[in-house]
Write a protein that holds these residues in place. Structure first.
Motif, mmCIF file in Angstrom:
data_model
loop_
_atom_site.group_PDB
_atom_site.id
_atom_site.type_symbol
_atom_site.label_atom_id
_atom_site.label_comp_id
_atom_site.label_asym_id
_atom_site.label_seq_id
_atom_site.Cartn_x
_atom_site.Cartn_y
_atom_site.Cartn_z
ATOM 1 N N ILE A 1 33.490 49.874 37.471
ATOM 2 C CA ILE A 1 34.896 49.473 37.588
ATOM 3 C C ILE A 1 35.441 49.849 38.968
ATOM 4 C CG2 ILE A 1 37.228 49.917 36.724
ATOM 5 C CD1 ILE A 1 35.898 50.336 33.941
ATOM 6 N N LEU A 2 35.144 51.065 39.366
ATOM 7 C CA LEU A 2 35.666 51.523 40.661
ATOM 8 C C LEU A 2 35.104 50.688 41.805
ATOM 9 C CD1 LEU A 2 35.570 55.376 40.014
ATOM 10 C CD2 LEU A 2 37.596 53.915 40.171
ATOM 11 N N LEU A 3 33.822 50.358 41.719
ATOM 12 C CA LEU A 3 33.217 49.517 42.760
ATOM 13 C C LEU A 3 33.833 48.115 42.759
ATOM 14 C CD1 LEU A 3 29.472 50.598 42.412
ATOM 15 C CD2 LEU A 3 30.941 50.935 44.410
ATOM 16 N N THR A 4 34.100 47.610 41.549
ATOM 17 C CA THR A 4 34.748 46.291 41.463
ATOM 18 C C THR A 4 36.115 46.329 42.139
ATOM 19 O OG1 THR A 4 33.640 45.835 39.367
ATOM 20 C CG2 THR A 4 35.572 44.499 39.876
ATOM 21 N N LEU A 5 36.836 47.415 41.868
ATOM 22 C CA LEU A 5 38.173 47.530 42.453
ATOM 23 C C LEU A 5 38.112 47.657 43.980
ATOM 24 C CD1 LEU A 5 39.828 49.884 39.817
ATOM 25 C CD2 LEU A 5 40.312 47.468 40.190
ATOM 26 N N GLU A 6 36.960 48.095 44.465
ATOM 27 C CA GLU A 6 36.785 48.161 45.923
ATOM 28 C C GLU A 6 36.362 46.818 46.506
ATOM 29 O OE1 GLU A 6 33.975 51.240 46.669
ATOM 30 O OE2 GLU A 6 35.256 52.805 45.818
ATOM 31 N N GLY A 7 36.215 45.820 45.619
ATOM 32 C CA GLY A 7 35.875 44.482 46.108
ATOM 33 C C GLY A 7 34.409 44.131 46.003
ATOM 34 N N LYS A 8 33.623 44.970 45.285
ATOM 35 C CA LYS A 8 32.187 44.692 45.144
ATOM 36 C C LYS A 8 31.980 43.771 43.927
ATOM 37 C CE LYS A 8 30.776 47.816 48.283
ATOM 38 N NZ LYS A 8 32.083 48.286 48.781
ATOM 39 N N HIS A 9 31.769 42.516 44.215
ATOM 40 C CA HIS A 9 31.616 41.552 43.127
ATOM 41 C C HIS A 9 30.360 41.816 42.295
ATOM 42 C CE1 HIS A 9 34.366 38.306 45.074
ATOM 43 N NE2 HIS A 9 35.029 39.276 44.511
ATOM 44 N N ASP A 10 29.330 42.348 42.928
ATOM 45 C CA ASP A 10 28.105 42.636 42.174
ATOM 46 C C ASP A 10 28.383 43.616 41.045
ATOM 47 O OD1 ASP A 10 26.736 40.963 43.772
ATOM 48 O OD2 ASP A 10 25.714 42.514 44.951
ATOM 49 N N ALA A 11 29.252 44.567 41.301
ATOM 50 C CA ALA A 11 29.589 45.557 40.273
ATOM 51 C C ALA A 11 30.314 44.881 39.109
ATOM 52 C CB ALA A 11 30.470 46.659 40.870
ATOM 53 N N PHE A 12 31.146 43.915 39.449
ATOM 54 C CA PHE A 12 31.833 43.178 38.381
ATOM 55 C C PHE A 12 30.813 42.453 37.502
ATOM 56 C CE2 PHE A 12 33.684 39.159 36.869
ATOM 57 C CZ PHE A 12 34.643 39.682 36.020
ATOM 58 N N PHE A 13 29.806 41.882 38.125
ATOM 59 C CA PHE A 13 28.816 41.168 37.328
ATOM 60 C C PHE A 13 27.860 42.124 36.603
ATOM 61 C CE2 PHE A 13 30.382 37.791 40.052
ATOM 62 C CZ PHE A 13 30.756 36.897 39.051
ATOM 63 N N ASP A 14 27.788 43.355 37.051
ATOM 64 C CA ASP A 14 27.082 44.360 36.253
ATOM 65 C C ASP A 14 27.844 44.607 34.948
ATOM 66 O OD1 ASP A 14 25.104 44.642 38.116
ATOM 67 O OD2 ASP A 14 25.995 46.384 39.091
ATOM 68 N N ARG B 1 25.410 30.158 33.596
ATOM 69 C CA ARG B 1 26.380 29.146 34.045
ATOM 70 C C ARG B 1 27.793 29.723 34.060
ATOM 71 N NH1 ARG B 1 29.963 25.671 32.126
ATOM 72 N NH2 ARG B 1 29.596 26.298 29.955
ATOM 73 N N ILE B 2 28.099 30.506 33.032
ATOM 74 C CA ILE B 2 29.418 31.137 32.983
ATOM 75 C C ILE B 2 29.586 32.049 34.201
ATOM 76 C CG2 ILE B 2 30.907 32.711 31.688
ATOM 77 C CD1 ILE B 2 29.380 31.822 29.147
ATOM 78 N N LYS B 3 28.542 32.818 34.473
ATOM 79 C CA LYS B 3 28.599 33.741 35.609
ATOM 80 C C LYS B 3 28.799 32.961 36.917
ATOM 81 C CE LYS B 3 25.395 37.035 35.779
ATOM 82 N NZ LYS B 3 24.168 37.776 36.175
ATOM 83 N N HIS B 4 28.087 31.863 37.031
ATOM 84 C CA HIS B 4 28.203 31.027 38.231
ATOM 85 C C HIS B 4 29.657 30.533 38.396
ATOM 86 C CE1 HIS B 4 27.045 28.095 41.275
ATOM 87 N NE2 HIS B 4 27.718 27.177 40.593
ATOM 88 N N ASN B 5 30.234 30.078 37.295
ATOM 89 C CA ASN B 5 31.622 29.579 37.355
ATOM 90 C C ASN B 5 32.591 30.692 37.749
ATOM 91 O OD1 ASN B 5 30.747 27.098 36.558
ATOM 92 N ND2 ASN B 5 31.331 27.328 34.408
ATOM 93 N N ILE B 6 32.381 31.865 37.174
ATOM 94 C CA ILE B 6 33.269 32.991 37.500
ATOM 95 C C ILE B 6 33.105 33.362 38.969
ATOM 96 C CG2 ILE B 6 33.817 35.403 36.998
ATOM 97 C CD1 ILE B 6 32.728 34.909 34.146
ATOM 98 N N LYS B 7 31.850 33.373 39.419
ATOM 99 C CA LYS B 7 31.595 33.703 40.830
ATOM 100 C C LYS B 7 32.346 32.745 41.742
ATOM 101 C CE LYS B 7 27.144 36.009 41.067
ATOM 102 N NZ LYS B 7 25.696 35.850 41.164
#
Lengths: 194, 251
Positions: free
Chosen positions: A11-24, B24-30
């Motif tokens: 969460i903290l990494l996402t809030l820092e703008g790290k999109h990879d963390a959001f997808f984790d 696909r959902i992930k791709h759309n969100i990205k």
């Protein structure tokens, strides 16, 4: 639904703008989220769109999340609200083609094992669960699919625990009664069916 | 096995064969959050407006092109339906070419539990059709401001009549697009009716198997395109609701 490991870091990494963390976070939670959505909606073809909306909504709301509170009840609250919101909107907007509906229905045939008589009973019960109002269906899904305690459901839905108890009790009563009937007559606006 | 265990088993089994395209959902969100250039705290209005353009995302009918000299007092309606013993019945409406306006991507959204000054300020006027408190119970109101300069906005209100029928009032400002109504029905029911001098089109979708109906009444007057709709009511109920709405706001 268990709290994902290292969720606070993600969460903290996402809030820092790290999109990879959001997808984790997405990867760690999406299966459980999908199961809940699947059981809250009638038209399964809408499921992926709803899941997408849920994660976008979560992304928007993440800055308001208090890092010392449990994450999964907060997320499930978004799941419940966003699914309801999606259902409300979509009955107005556009009806998916019949073929899509049928295809989705076929794809989502439940996997009931056991004796034939049990399978029939289970299908009838599942139909009855689908026929519940959204409020009742929500408590049933959270209690019996996700195995949340009544206290946790109260926290997720932000309602008193007494209300959770009475909704579960009433929903079970409705289910017991309805599976004795051959046809469900209750229609829901969310289905936009008639 | 007790009944609660059976409920649990049924719900868990129902999810076993569930299919979701998580990639696909992930791709759309990205794609959506990628537009934010990694800056988390940029206002997220674009994403809340995603719902506003949902209409467009599911439209696959290429509509007729609308002549510039559109009649401001007649909404062009297309009634598309399948008649038969369908497995499932339903209906809805949408606009030609994907939405009420050319581009709704940057629409701002406001969600309320009723009408009021917040809505008036949001759309910039208090002079619009409403489900008034004397005749209706309003449950929720959602407004979208698409373009303030051009006054492109719409308001979707849901509630019920005093008689207990669910009802929705959708008003679109400054759109000249055609409306399509589509669904399954066992009876072909479309006709023009007169609402105190305003020509309106009534459309009804019915399921003879269940006795259920969804009906729509739509009209255009000047800058406004209106769609009034209800479930399991009648033409009379909908027409009376329209009259009540129009009594409050006389164009």
């Amino acid at each position: 639904m268990k709290e994902p490991e290292n969720i606070k870091d993600m969460i903290l990494l996402t809030l820092e703008g790290k999109h990879d963390a959001f997808f984790d976070i997405y990867n760690a939670t999406v299966n459980d989220v999908a199961k809940i959505v699947h059981n809250l909606i009638y038209d399964k073809s809408q499921k992926d769109d709803i899941i997408q909306d849920i994660y976008i909504e979560m992304y928007k709301a993440l800055s308001k999340f208090k890092i010392d509170q449990p994450f999964t009840p907060w997320l499930i609250g978004i799941v419940v609200r966003q699914t309801k919101s999606h259902l409300r909107k979509n009955w107005l907007l556009f009806r998916l083609k019949n073929k899509q509906m049928e295809q989705a229905d076929q794809e989502s045939q439940p996997d009931f094992s056991g004796k034939l008589v049990d399978q029939l009973d289970n299908r009838e019960l599942l139909q009855s669960i689908h026929g519940l109002s959204y409020k009742l269906k929500t408590v049933i899904v959270l209690r019996y699919l996700s195995d949340y305690s009544q206290e946790e459901i109260a926290q997720i839905l932000n309602i008193p625990i007494g209300t959770v108890r009475s909704r579960i009790s009433y929903a079970l009563k409705v289910l017991r009664t309805s599976i004795k009937k051959e046809h469900m007559s209750q229609m829901e606006v969310e289905r936009y069916e008639f | 096995m007790n009944f609660e265990d059976q409920v649990s088993q049924v719900l868990k089994a129902s999810s076993n064969n569930m299919k979701s395209d998580h990639e696909r959902i992930k791709h759309n969100i990205k794609n959506k959050i990628g537009k934010r250039n990694g800056d988390y705290r940029v206002p997220f209005s674009k994403f809340s407006s995603a719902a506003a353009v949902l209409i467009g995302s599911v439209i696959f009918v290429s509509g007729i092109s609308f002549a510039s000299g559109v009649n401001p007092f007649s909404v062009v309606v297309s009634f598309v339906h399948n008649i038969g013993q369908e497995k499932s019945f339903g209906s809805g409406y949408y606009f030609q070419d994907g939405g009420p306006y050319q581009d709704t991507a940057d629409a701002k959204k406001l969600v309320l539990s009723g009408y009021g000054i917040n809505l008036d300020q949001f759309i910039g006027t208090s002079d619009y059709l409403k489900l008034d408190a004397d005749h209706f119970q309003v449950n929720d109101v959602v407004a979208y401001m698409v373009n303030r300069e051009k006054q492109y906005f719409y308001v979707l209100a849901k509630g019920s009549t005093n008689g207990g029928h669910s009802i929705g009032l959708d008003i679109y400002h400054n759109t000249n697009k055609s409306l399509y109504f589509e669904g399954q029905t066992t009876s072909d029911h479309k006709k023009d009716i007169d609402l105190s001098g305003i020509k309106a089109t009534y459309i009804e979708f019915a399921n003879a198997n269940t006795g259920g109906t969804t009906n729509y009444l739509t009209w255009k007057n000047g800058e406004w395109t209106v769609a009034l709709h209800s479930i399991d009511s009648t033409e009379k109920v909908l027409a009376e609701a329209a009259q009540a709405i129009l009594q409050i706001k006389q164009f």
